[in-house]
Design a protein around this motif. Structure first.
Motif, short mmCIF file in Angstrom:
data_model
loop_
_atom_site.label_atom_id
_atom_site.label_comp_id
_atom_site.label_asym_id
_atom_site.label_seq_id
_atom_site.Cartn_x
_atom_site.Cartn_y
_atom_site.Cartn_z
N VAL A 368 39.88 53.63 35.81
CA VAL A 368 39.16 53.43 34.53
C VAL A 368 38.03 52.43 34.74
O VAL A 368 36.90 52.63 34.29
N PHE A 369 38.33 51.35 35.45
CA PHE A 369 37.33 50.31 35.72
C PHE A 369 36.15 50.88 36.50
O PHE A 369 34.99 50.69 36.13
N MET A 370 36.47 51.63 37.55
CA MET A 370 35.43 52.18 38.44
C MET A 370 34.48 53.10 37.68
O MET A 370 33.30 53.16 37.96
N LYS A 371 35.06 53.85 36.74
CA LYS A 371 34.27 54.82 35.99
C LYS A 371 33.16 54.12 35.19
O LYS A 371 32.06 54.63 35.04
N ARG A 372 33.46 52.93 34.68
CA ARG A 372 32.48 52.28 33.82
C ARG A 372 31.67 51.21 34.55
O ARG A 372 30.52 50.96 34.21
N SER A 373 32.27 50.58 35.54
CA SER A 373 31.61 49.43 36.17
C SER A 373 30.46 49.90 37.06
O SER A 373 30.44 51.03 37.52
N PHE A 374 29.51 49.03 37.27
CA PHE A 374 28.50 49.32 38.28
C PHE A 374 27.93 48.02 38.81
O PHE A 374 28.01 46.99 38.16
N LYS A 375 27.41 48.11 40.00
CA LYS A 375 26.82 46.95 40.67
C LYS A 375 27.82 45.80 40.79
O LYS A 375 27.46 44.64 40.76
N ASP A 376 29.11 46.13 40.94
CA ASP A 376 30.11 45.08 41.16
C ASP A 376 30.26 44.95 42.67
O ASP A 376 31.35 45.11 43.21
N ASP A 377 29.12 44.65 43.32
CA ASP A 377 29.06 44.74 44.77
C ASP A 377 30.08 43.85 45.48
O ASP A 377 30.72 44.27 46.42
N ASP A 378 30.23 42.63 45.01
CA ASP A 378 31.18 41.73 45.68
C ASP A 378 32.58 41.83 45.06
O ASP A 378 33.43 40.98 45.31
N GLN A 379 32.79 42.87 44.28
CA GLN A 379 34.09 43.14 43.63
C GLN A 379 34.58 41.98 42.78
O GLN A 379 35.79 41.83 42.58
N GLN A 380 33.65 41.19 42.28
CA GLN A 380 34.02 40.03 41.48
C GLN A 380 34.81 40.46 40.24
O GLN A 380 35.85 39.88 39.92
N HIS A 381 34.31 41.49 39.56
CA HIS A 381 34.97 41.92 38.33
C HIS A 381 36.26 42.69 38.61
O HIS A 381 37.21 42.59 37.85
N GLN A 382 36.25 43.43 39.72
CA GLN A 382 37.48 44.15 40.07
C GLN A 382 38.59 43.15 40.38
O GLN A 382 39.75 43.35 40.03
N ASN A 383 38.21 42.05 41.03
CA ASN A 383 39.21 41.02 41.32
C ASN A 383 39.75 40.39 40.04
O ASN A 383 40.94 40.11 39.92
N VAL A 384 38.84 40.19 39.07
CA VAL A 384 39.28 39.65 37.77
C VAL A 384 40.30 40.60 37.17
O VAL A 384 41.36 40.18 36.68
N LEU A 385 39.99 41.91 37.25
CA LEU A 385 40.92 42.90 36.69
C LEU A 385 42.27 42.81 37.39
O LEU A 385 43.33 42.76 36.74
N GLN A 386 42.23 42.75 38.73
CA GLN A 386 43.49 42.73 39.47
C GLN A 386 44.31 41.47 39.17
O GLN A 386 45.52 41.53 39.05
N ASP A 387 43.61 40.33 39.01
CA ASP A 387 44.32 39.10 38.64
C ASP A 387 44.98 39.25 37.28
O ASP A 387 46.12 38.85 37.08
N LYS A 388 44.23 39.85 36.36
CA LYS A 388 44.77 40.02 35.01
C LYS A 388 45.97 40.97 35.02
O LYS A 388 46.96 40.72 34.34
N VAL A 389 45.86 42.03 35.81
CA VAL A 389 46.97 42.98 35.89
C VAL A 389 48.19 42.28 36.49
O VAL A 389 49.32 42.40 36.00
N GLN A 390 47.97 41.47 37.55
CA GLN A 390 49.08 40.74 38.20
C GLN A 390 49.75 39.81 37.21
O GLN A 390 50.97 39.71 37.13
N GLN A 391 48.91 39.11 36.45
CA GLN A 391 49.39 38.15 35.46
C GLN A 391 50.28 38.88 34.44
O GLN A 391 51.38 38.43 34.11
N ARG A 392 49.77 40.04 33.99
CA ARG A 392 50.52 40.83 32.99
C ARG A 392 51.81 41.35 33.59
O ARG A 392 52.86 41.36 32.94
N TYR A 393 51.75 41.76 34.86
CA TYR A 393 52.93 42.27 35.54
C TYR A 393 54.00 41.17 35.64
O TYR A 393 55.17 41.40 35.39
N LYS A 394 53.53 39.96 35.94
CA LYS A 394 54.47 38.82 36.03
C LYS A 394 55.15 38.61 34.68
O LYS A 394 56.35 38.36 34.61
N GLU A 395 54.34 38.69 33.62
CA GLU A 395 54.89 38.50 32.27
C GLU A 395 55.93 39.59 31.96
O GLU A 395 56.98 39.31 31.39
N LEU A 396 55.62 40.82 32.42
CA LEU A 396 56.55 41.93 32.17
C LEU A 396 57.85 41.72 32.95
O LEU A 396 58.94 41.99 32.45
N CYS A 397 57.71 41.20 34.20
CA CYS A 397 58.91 40.93 35.02
C CYS A 397 59.77 39.88 34.32
O CYS A 397 61.00 39.98 34.26
#
Ligand code: GTP
Ligand code: MG
Length: 487
Positions: A368-397
């Protein structure tokens, strides 16, 4: 499917208020933010009172819409916008931009005209320059805004001497500029040159021919022509006869199609066909297609830049739009992860199953992220997404542990209820009581182990837990002593 919008009438996109300058209209931004389809943006510019709004209404396939004026005073102010489904391509939205007439004698503000012209160039993928009667020297010299463009628009932000820096400025502009169409209204000349018929495009090229010589006259004559030739390599011309003759012209809007000149109708049809078939989706520097909501940020960014006294820059606009889009992409992907996990995970759940679902939903969220994002060359925003997902996963655990703990406690409570009663009744406080206690305990353990849906908090040393559980009720101590004695 990406959402389209069909507006019943145009709204102002950029207001031009003499005391306040340029202002982006919030209603327009809101409408655009609901358009996720790529946009084909057709803007019309030209001298005031030359039938621009009328032509744009025809392009919209409507009799009315953009307001016309029938007096000599200029009518359209600022830039107006009309979003419609693309007549030929259901996956695109057509955005028509009608602009304030240039050269209004009452306004007399050249600077203002320049910005309206520059914004039309910056925002459109097809730019229609509209003029009356002929492509006269007058009409061409009025296009001097084109020669100002290099002062009004920058391609790159900071110069850092890369490849593009080596290119000429015009070459850089050309890549990101709209296609150019010159419409000549009330055209009554014969399209002939040296006795030979020429096409409308031939007429345009003829009008753009340069004068030889290096004197001032030749320079002034050549400058707008040279700029148009350089900035707009894709050029097209359409001529139109007057739609009606005589006094009817002021009530053109009210006239039925049948009352219009047949040649005008044919010429108009050829123009619409070309615009609908050849106009491209608006693209950013770098080739990214612009959607309605991105177009909103683009308009906002350019107007804010102009208002702050700076020169709008194509590259900076891409950077700021990429930031906005990437932040939105993180939000959208995160919402996807959350709603998918909410739908799939029923607490308590086994660790492995939870981890599997997390992996699946995380992968989907990244898509979903890839479809909308662009010019995230250094994956800065993708990393933010992954951190947020990890955080949410921890909360779910964590939530899974809590729910599991509660479920296990409840189960244990239910399964030991009988033992608890027996303890209270002194059932085990008789000779052989310990054996009976052990048997009951084993039964509880078996039943407990046989039950599903315990989640992560499956007790390892259940007999001890049971004992602890019962003793927690502050009855076990006495009973235990008694049982020991009895044994
Ligand atoms: N002669 C002539 N008049 C036209 C044509 N098209 C529209 N008009 C009339 O010209 C007048 C101005 O038309 P608009 O479409 O408002 O012109 P505009 O260029 O948008 O004017 P501004 O918004 O003031 O810049 C109206 O009375 C129209 O009916 C045309 O092709 N030829
Ligand atoms: Mg108008």
């Amino acid at each position: 499917m990406a959402s389209a919008v069909s507006m019943p009438a145009p709204v102002c996109l950029i207001e031009n208020i003499p005391s306040k300058g340029l202002l982006v209209n919030q209603t327009a931004l809101q409408i655009l933010s609901g358009i996720t389809q790529p946009v084909v943006v057709v803007a019309i510019v030209g001298m005031y009172r030359t039938g621009k709004s009328y032509l744009m209404n025809k392009l919209a396939g409507k009799k009315n819409g953009f307001a016309l004026g029938s007096t000599i005073q200029s009518h359209t102010k600022g830039i107006w916008m009309w979003c419609l489904p693309h007549p030929r391509n259901p996956n695109q939205t057509l955005v028509l931009l009608d602009t304030e007439g240039l050269g209004d004698v009452e306004k007399g503000d050249e600077k203002n005209d320049c910005w309206i012209f520059a914004l039309a160039v910056l925002l459109s993928s097809t730019l229609v320059y509209n003029s009356m009667n002929t492509m006269s020297q007058d009409a061409l010299s009025k296009l001097h805004f084109v020669s100002e463009l290099t002062k009004l628009i920058k391609v790159k932000g900071d110069s850092n001497g890369n490849e593009e820096e080596e290119e000429g400025e015009d070459t850089q502009f050309v890549r990101y500029f709209p296609n150019f169409i010159w419409t000549v209204r009330d055209f009554s000349l014969l399209l002939k040159r040296d006795g030979k018929n020429i096409t409308e495009d031939g007429y345009l090229e003829f009008a753009l021919e340069l004068k030889k010589g290096l004197n001032k006259d030749a320079f002034n004559y050549n400058l707008p022509r040279q700029c148009i030739r350089n900035f707009f390599p894709s050029r097209k011309c359409f001529t139109f006869v007057a739609p009606v003759s005589g006094g009817d012209i002021v009530r053109l809007e009210e006239l039925p199609e049948a009352a219009l000149d047949l040649v005008f109708l044919q010429q108009s049809q050829a123009f619409y066909n070309y615009v609908f078939e050849k106009s491209e989706v608006k693209k950013l520097k770098g080739g990214q297609q612009v959607t309605g909501r991105m177009f909103a940020s683009l308009a906002k960014t350019y107007v804010e830049t102009i208002n702050s006294g700076l020169v709008p820059c194509l590259e900076n606009a891409v950077i700021s739009m990429a930031t906005i889009e990437n932040q939105e992409a993180v939000k959208e992907a995160m919402e996807h992860y959350q709603s998918e996990m909410n739908g799939l995970v029923h607490f308590p759940i086994g660790v492995e199953e939870l981890s599997e679902l997390h992996g699946k939903c995380e992968a989907e969220a990244i898509t979903v992220f890839m479809k909308r994002s662009f010019k995230d060359d250094d994956q800065q925003h993708q990393n933010v997404l992954q951190d947020k997902v990890q955080q949410r996963y921890k909360e779910l655990c964590k939530k899974n542990e809590t729910v599991s703990e509660e479920a296990c406690n409840k189960l244990l409570e239910a399964l030991t209820a009988e033992m608890e009663t027996k303890v209270s009744n002194g059932f085990y406080s008789t000779p052989g009581g310990y054996k009976l206690y052990t048997e009951d305990q084993e039964k509880v353990v078996r039943e407990y182990q046989g039950r599903p849906d315990k989640g992560v908090k499956v007790r390892k040393d259940l007999p001890c837990e049971i004992k602890a559980y019962l003793s927690n009720m502050r009855r076990m101590c006495d009973v235990g002593n008694k049982m020991c004695e009895a044994y």
